[in-house]
Design an enzyme around this catalytic site. Structure first.
Site, PDB file in Angstrom:
ATOM      1  CD  GLN A   1      -3.103  -0.462  -0.040  1.00  0.00           C
ATOM      2  OE1 GLN A   1      -3.224   0.721  -0.308  1.00  0.00           O
ATOM      3  NE2 GLN A   1      -3.811  -1.410  -0.649  1.00  0.00           N
ATOM      4  CB  SER A   2       4.003   2.023  -1.794  1.00  0.00           C
ATOM      5  OG  SER A   2       4.795   3.150  -2.091  1.00  0.00           O
TER       6      SER A   2
END
Length: 340
Positions: free
Chosen positions: A75-76
């Protein structure tokens, strides 16, 4: 400092607002809390990486890159904003994603930032946790070059001296806003991870002799490692600016007591902070970075480390898109609160 010497794409919505948080301040009964809204930088729902990418992607454009590569956690936020910049510039984008949490939930792996990566046209490749992501990115870049591509590689978080220039610029912007408002800043706090935001702020604040204490609330590494990473990058950033020697080791402070079990794993105080900002101020935090930074801020207010009458600025690094990958965690927490 003359940042116009460095290539830059002016895509961000700047200056970002500097606003008081009166209801949160009242709830905590202590310091006067303000927020620097770097969740409002504009590109793909905003966030702190936009400032870094203005300088990084200008370099990519300068060398004629036709593909940009970077890496980060599933979930960058950085990956999502990189993909958006690449889309705007007509470049391909390839992202290497590392599983740092072990979550198998569909939304965590396909929704939130991952969904936006793909909407922006990026390709992604998943790796297990603990993988040599730098080595894998080097392999991917070499393979693309062998196929005739001009590749620009961005480190995780955009955290190198070029990227940190974005937060040198933010330091000057913030001080200018505070001067215009007559706001004396006693403490500046934010979430710190890959170190580029904190390093850029330190180099910028020191270069203009702002005398504003800066504290990073860690999101991953132990304190000694976190502070050393920030210090090393702040020194390199100051060198790039032409201001060698301005950063001292004691300028770098990180508190890693709010990390919890690890990166991307929110604690109860992280989830409480998200709820408080949402319910009291209508502001969305994320479970990975800004939520942990806000948890530290709230605890410092409650325990008297930030004193009544002091003015504290919380730099919001963005990341609300990640909330949609953590719906099960957030719903479980809400259910627990309702049952109490």
């Amino acid at each position: 400092m003359h940042l116009a010497r460095f290539p830059r794409l002016k895509f961000a919505h700047l200056p970002t607002p500097l606003e008081p948080l009166p209801r949160l301040s009242k709830e905590l009964g202590g310091p006067e809390i303000w927020i620097k809204r770097d969740d409002c930088t504009g590109i793909s729902s905003g966030g702190n990486k936009t400032r870094k990418l203005e300088f990084l992607m200008a370099e990519a454009e300068k060398i004629g890159a036709d593909i940009v590569m970077t890496q980060g956690a599933t979930q960058s936020n950085h990956a999502r904003q990189t993909a958006a910049f690449a889309a705007r510039l007509g470049m391909d984008c390839h992202i290497l994603l590392e599983d740092r949490t072990g979550y198998t939930d569909h939304n965590y792996n396909q929704n939130g930032n991952v969904l936006l990566d793909h909407l922006h046209g990026a390709t992604t490749q998943k790796y297990p946790g603990g993988h040599d992501m730098v080595g894998e990115m080097d392999k991917s870049a070499d393979a693309a070059r062998a196929n005739g591509k001009v590749v620009y590689v961005i480190p995780g978080g955009g955290s190198n001296p070029t990227g940190a220039l974005g937060y040198v610029n933010c330091a000057m912007e913030l001080v200018g806003q505070a001067n215009d408002l007559g706001l004396v800043i006693d403490h500046l706090v934010h979430a710190t991870g890959s170190s580029g935001t904190q390093a850029g702020l330190i180099a910028g604040l020191k270069a203009i002799n702002a005398a504003i204490p800066l504290l990073g609330f860690g999101t991953r590494a132990p304190q000694p490692k976190q502070e050393q990473m920030v210090y090393d990058l702040a020194v390199r950033t100051a060198d790039l600016l032409g201001c060698p020697g301005i950063v001292a080791r004691e300028d770098v402070r990180a508190d890693t007591n709010y990390v919890g079990e690890g990166y991307g794993l929110p604690r109860a105080d992280t989830l409480e902070a998200i709820r408080m900002f949402a319910e009291l101020e209508g502001i969305l935090l994320d479970p990975v970075y800004s939520g942990k930074g806000a948890a530290g801020l709230i605890d410092y207010c409650r325990t008297g480390k930030f004193k009544p009458g002091e003015r504290v600025v919380f730099l919001h690094t963005g990341g609300s898109a990640g909330l949609f990958g953590y719906d099960s965690v957030l719903l479980d927490h809400s259910s627990s609160l309702a049952a109490e």
